[in-house]
Design an enzyme around this catalytic site. Structure first.
Site, mmCIF file in Angstrom:
data_model
loop_
_atom_site.group_PDB
_atom_site.id
_atom_site.type_symbol
_atom_site.label_atom_id
_atom_site.label_comp_id
_atom_site.label_asym_id
_atom_site.label_seq_id
_atom_site.Cartn_x
_atom_site.Cartn_y
_atom_site.Cartn_z
ATOM 1 N N LYS A 107 -13.990 1.471 9.796
ATOM 2 C CA LYS A 107 -13.164 1.089 9.019
ATOM 3 C C LYS A 107 -12.383 0.206 8.371
ATOM 4 C CE LYS A 107 -8.459 4.035 8.996
ATOM 5 N NZ LYS A 107 -8.875 4.952 9.492
ATOM 6 N N GLY A 219 7.420 10.160 7.814
ATOM 7 C CA GLY A 219 5.837 10.158 6.490
ATOM 8 C C GLY A 219 6.180 10.894 5.609
ATOM 9 N N GLY A 221 3.302 11.184 2.143
ATOM 10 C CA GLY A 221 2.537 10.714 1.449
ATOM 11 C C GLY A 221 1.060 12.315 2.070
ATOM 12 N N ASN A 222 0.169 11.509 1.593
ATOM 13 C CA ASN A 222 -0.888 12.768 1.629
ATOM 14 C C ASN A 222 -1.243 13.915 2.805
ATOM 15 O OD1 ASN A 222 -4.122 13.832 2.241
ATOM 16 N ND2 ASN A 222 -3.793 14.319 0.129
#
Ligand code: GLU
Length: 428
Positions: A107, A219, A221-222
């Protein structure tokens, strides 16, 4: 990230230690797997639009590569820390192992807030990241991808810099690229769809039809947007989503009892997943405090934002009706909250299984890049469904057979695979 005492890496190690005990892992393997193999810290100087120079802090952590090149996204976030990146790299190792793809875990991150950066400034951060890491990443050792607040454009800038440095076309260096530039069809949808493939299988096991269920998401988002899309296609009704409000620096929940229409909500959403409050009110949404998403009387909760969202405090807000929690985010639930969810008998589909669709599709992207032949979207999503469904059932069966909490069952499968690879290589 939500509170100062929370440390995602300590949590990842705590989860690992519990399962290492169940597996009776030897001391050497434990020591190797509870820490990353390598970590990189570096500075990225950027010439800002106002003429000043600002230096951003970047990271890359390679947790384990016994099963294949390290794999994992790069996050842009103002509160990024090395310990969060270490935790996320560790979870990537387990994620790739649980869906059985030949990759390890890594990451990366940069401490920055894209909300306040121009495209030119963001491009310099991406190119700077690739320059700093060029010798230590690449198709055969470590392959980055998008994550929180990074997208296909960021990946393409990084690829362009990496290829310029190496003087070759190396599309396998990074995944999540734009379609037509080495990207895979279906990659944008993959994480969110994967979350819902696992929900679909869990519902089948519970004998409940998707069209008889309701859900609430954290959330927008995507991951959340595509999960909501597929859940709606299956017949489910979403009554609440929450999102971060950049102006107020807090989050809000948006509720519509009759069911949220994704297309409508997208017309009032910015590119970071922020929903316009006043326009939402005009469209008939109730605007509630940030935590309201978790206290809805629904069958399914989908945390798809950041770490530490279902914790000792917020877990108490979960209603008895909730049957399934599918973790779109990485690390949303703390070990203290896990105990409560386990006692309540809620089916928790753990993050590194539920959201593994993204990296699985990244793997398909690499395969397609290597062949220089790209599949149709249906083929990609079909293969993704097969992988996610098989991984879900392997975990669920083990959980039922050994009476293990789903997270522990997923860990048992993943850790065993990685420990075996380390052993076979003669590392431990
Ligand atoms: N960032 C995504 C994750 O956390 C995808 C990683 C990848 O595609 O390599 O799983």
């Amino acid at each position: 990230m939500a509170d100062k005492e929370f440390n995602a890496f300590k949590m990842a190690q705590e989860q690992f230690d519990g399962v290492a005990d169940i597996l009776n892992l030897d001391q050497g393997t434990r020591e190797l797997l509870r820490n990353p193999l390598r970590e990189f810290h570096f500075s990225i100087p950027v010439k800002m639009d106002d003429g000043s120079t600002k230096v951003f802090q970047g990271f890359r952590v390679q947790h384990n590569d016994a099963r294949g090149p390290s794999k994992g996204g790069i996050r842009f976030h103002p509160q990024e820390t090395i310990d969060t990146v270490k935790a996320l790299a560790t979870w990537m190792t387990w994620k790739c192992a649980v869906v059985d793809i030949p990759l390890g875990g890594g990451k990366g991150g940069v401490i920055c807030d894209p909300h306040n950066l121009s495209m030119k400034e963001q491009e310099q951060i991406c190119r700077g990241w690739a320059r700093q890491m060029a010798k230590n990443v690449g198709p055969i050792n470590d392959v980055p991808a998008p994550d929180v607040m990074t997208n296909a454009q960021h990946m393409l800038w990084m690829l362009d810099e990496f290829e310029a440095i190496h003087g070759a076309k190396l599309p396998g260096f990074i995944t999540g690229k734009p379609v037509g530039m080495g990207g895979s069809l279906g990659r944008t949808e993959a994480t969110g769809y994967g979350v819902i493939y696992t929900v679909r299988e869990a519902l089948k096991e519970l004998g409940i039809k998707p069209e008889d269920t309701t859900a609430s998401f954290q959330g927008f988002g995507n991951v959340s947007q595509y999960a909501l899309q597929l859940y709606t296609q299956l017949g489910g009704k979403t009554i609440c989503v929450s999102c971060w409000d950049q102006e107020d620096q807090t989050s809000y929940s948006f509720k519509k009892e009759s069911g949220i229409e994704l297309e409508e909500l997208l017309t009032i959403t910015d590119k970071f997943g922020g929903i316009d409050k006043s326009k939402a009110k005009d469209l008939g949404y109730e605007v509630l405090p940030g935590d309201a998403w978790i206290e809805q009387d629904v069958d399914i909760l989908i945390p798809a934002a950041l770490e530490n969202q279902i914790n000792e405090t917020t877990v108490k807000l979960i209603k008895d009706k909730v049957k399934i929690i599918s973790e779109g985010a990485n690390g949303p639930t703390t070990p203290e909250a896990d105990k409560v969810l386990h006692e309540k008998g809620i089916v928790v589909i753990p993050d590194f299984l539920a959201n593994a669709g993204g990296v699985t599709c990244s793997y398909f992207e690499q395969v397609q890049c290597n062949m220089n032949y790209f599949w149709e979207k249906d083929e990609v999503l079909g293969k993704l469904d097969v992988k996610m469904t098989a991984a879900y059932h392997a975990v669920s069966e083990l959980s039922q057979k050994k009476k293990l909490y789903m997270r522990d069952a997923a860990y048992v499968i993943a850790i065993q695979r990685v420990a075996q690879a380390c052993k076979d290589r003669g590392w431990v």
